[in-house]
Each structure stands twice: as structure tokens, then as C-alpha cells.
Motif scaffolding. Sequence first.
Motif: not given
Length: 323
Positions: A73-86
Motif C-alpha cells: 500500500l501507498e500512504v496518501v496521508y497519515a495522522i498518528y496520535l493527533g499529529e500530521d506525519k507528512t
Amino acid sequence: MASFFLQKNLGPLSVLILSIVLSVNAQETCHGKALVHGMAKLQCNYHFPNNTAKKSMSVYWQKKRNPTDKDYLEVVYAIYLGEDKTDTINKKYQERSFLEQNWDLRINNITSGDVGEYTCIVFINNRKVYDSFFKLDVFANYSKPKFDHGLSSVMTVKRGDYVDLNCTSGNGFPKPQDMYWELSNGSQPVRKLASFQIQNSSETYTIFSTLSLKVEYNISIRCILVAHHTVASEFQQVIILEDVPPVSHDYNLYIIISAVMLVLITVLAVILIVWRQNKSETVRRRNPNVEMGRRRNGSSRDNHQDQHETLMTPEQVTANGSS
């Protein structure tokens, strides 16, 4: 059971492997469409409970890199524990993907590579609570089919001649389905199939078709592209030379000569009138006595007429005296 592998660093973990066994109601797959260079909005359809702490929220948007590969899978967008992981976002989506307040995904400057199935996955305290699927179809409208450059919209041929017509349409996506020709001679149009070729240039397709036709009567021809939309070219008129009304050059010459003669006659008439007026004026100026004599002769005739009218016979005098 769901198994997800997220590449790159997510928070303190160098690699996060999520292997979760959880009974979750299956979500229906949503569908959406977008145009190349446009914008797409993918719905997640999840709302966190009001008492959910932001630091406990994790939201991932992922896309299957290959429709047949379920694990990569490709990561298109991620928020981990309330923080953006750009920094975990795949480079194809860097500065193009954004997360809306309702966890919907927005992708700008759509490309043909964005077509596919996306997954929205929601975690609370690293525990999966929701997932949904969104299938995105991407389109690019094909250009209006055109014939060869420099070809007039009207072509004249001899009866029985063969004509070769080439038609092209491009800058479209996805791959076109067909291109056919439509022939009409004033009656019901006839569909005619012909060979065509498809070329893939960068992110779009171009289609070419060639028609070879023996002309036995006047005919109108156009080519029609069939893809996610149907587009038709302008009509190409093919006219048999014998059926074109001949232009009479002798008749045109007669019209020109007649017009020139009419102009010349008019000019000569005007010159003659002016010349006669000028001649009369010149004669009067050179012989003023003639004019005076004419006036005197006219005056003498008038006096003689008056004297004749005043003379009376003796009978007229006697009649006037007795009265």
C-alpha cells in the motif's frame, strides 16, 4: 483480520506493523470521478466520539499501488496520535494530498496514476475502530477528432476514385474503446468500421484511424470516437467532379463586356451633351450682333402687329360714332 504495513517512521516507531483482529461492520465502497489536472474529494464517513482525545486519534489514507497486490500500500496521508506525519506520505502525493476536518481526503492536480482504490483507516489508542473504501476513476476528455491538416472540408474527386482519410483524437484517459466512421449521402447514415491504432503518451492516449473508400456518389463522412464520452468530427464532404455545375467562362466574359460597353456609352453621351452646351455658349460670345438682331426683329414684328390691330375701316368708325 486486517493486516497493514505502513512504510517509514510513524512517531517513535521506525516501522509500524498493524496486525489487528477486530470485528468491524463491512463498509460499502464509495465511488468518485475526477478529471486529470482537477481535484478529487474522497469520503471517509467517520466521526470521532465527542470525548475522544486528539492525542489518541490516528487516521490513515492508503492506496493499493497495484490493484492485484493487496498487501503493498501507498500512504496518501497519515495522522498518528493527533499529529500530521507528512514525512510518511508517498512522494507522488507530497503537497497534493490534504485531510479535511471531517477526515475526508482531498487530492489536487489529479493524474491518471491516481485512479484506484483507497482505504480510510481510523484508530483510537492504536486500536482499529473503522475503515472504509473509496474507488476513484480518473478521466481526461479527448480532443475533437480532426482530419489531416490542410485538408479542405470539401473534396472533389472523379467517380470511382479512391480517397484516404485519416482521423486523430488525443489527450484522453482512460484508453478509448473504438473509433468508427459514419457515411451519409442524404439518407440514413451508415456506420463503417476501419482499423485504428492507440498510442500511450505520458499519461494520456491518442487514437488514429484511416478510411480508404471508393467514391461512387456524393457523400458526407465523419469519424466518431467512443471512450468515456463520445466525440464526433466535423463532416468531410466528398463531391464527384461530374456533378459539380460547370462555370461558363463565355457567359462571364459576356457580362463583363456588356458592363464595359454600357459605361463607355454613358460617358460618350455625357461628353456630347457638354460639348454641345459649350459650343452654343461660344457662338453667342463671338457674334453678339446676331443675338441683338434677333431681339430687334422680334420687337418689330410685335409693333407691326399692334399697328395692324389699331387700324379700322370707315364702316367701323361710323359704327363707333353712332354708338
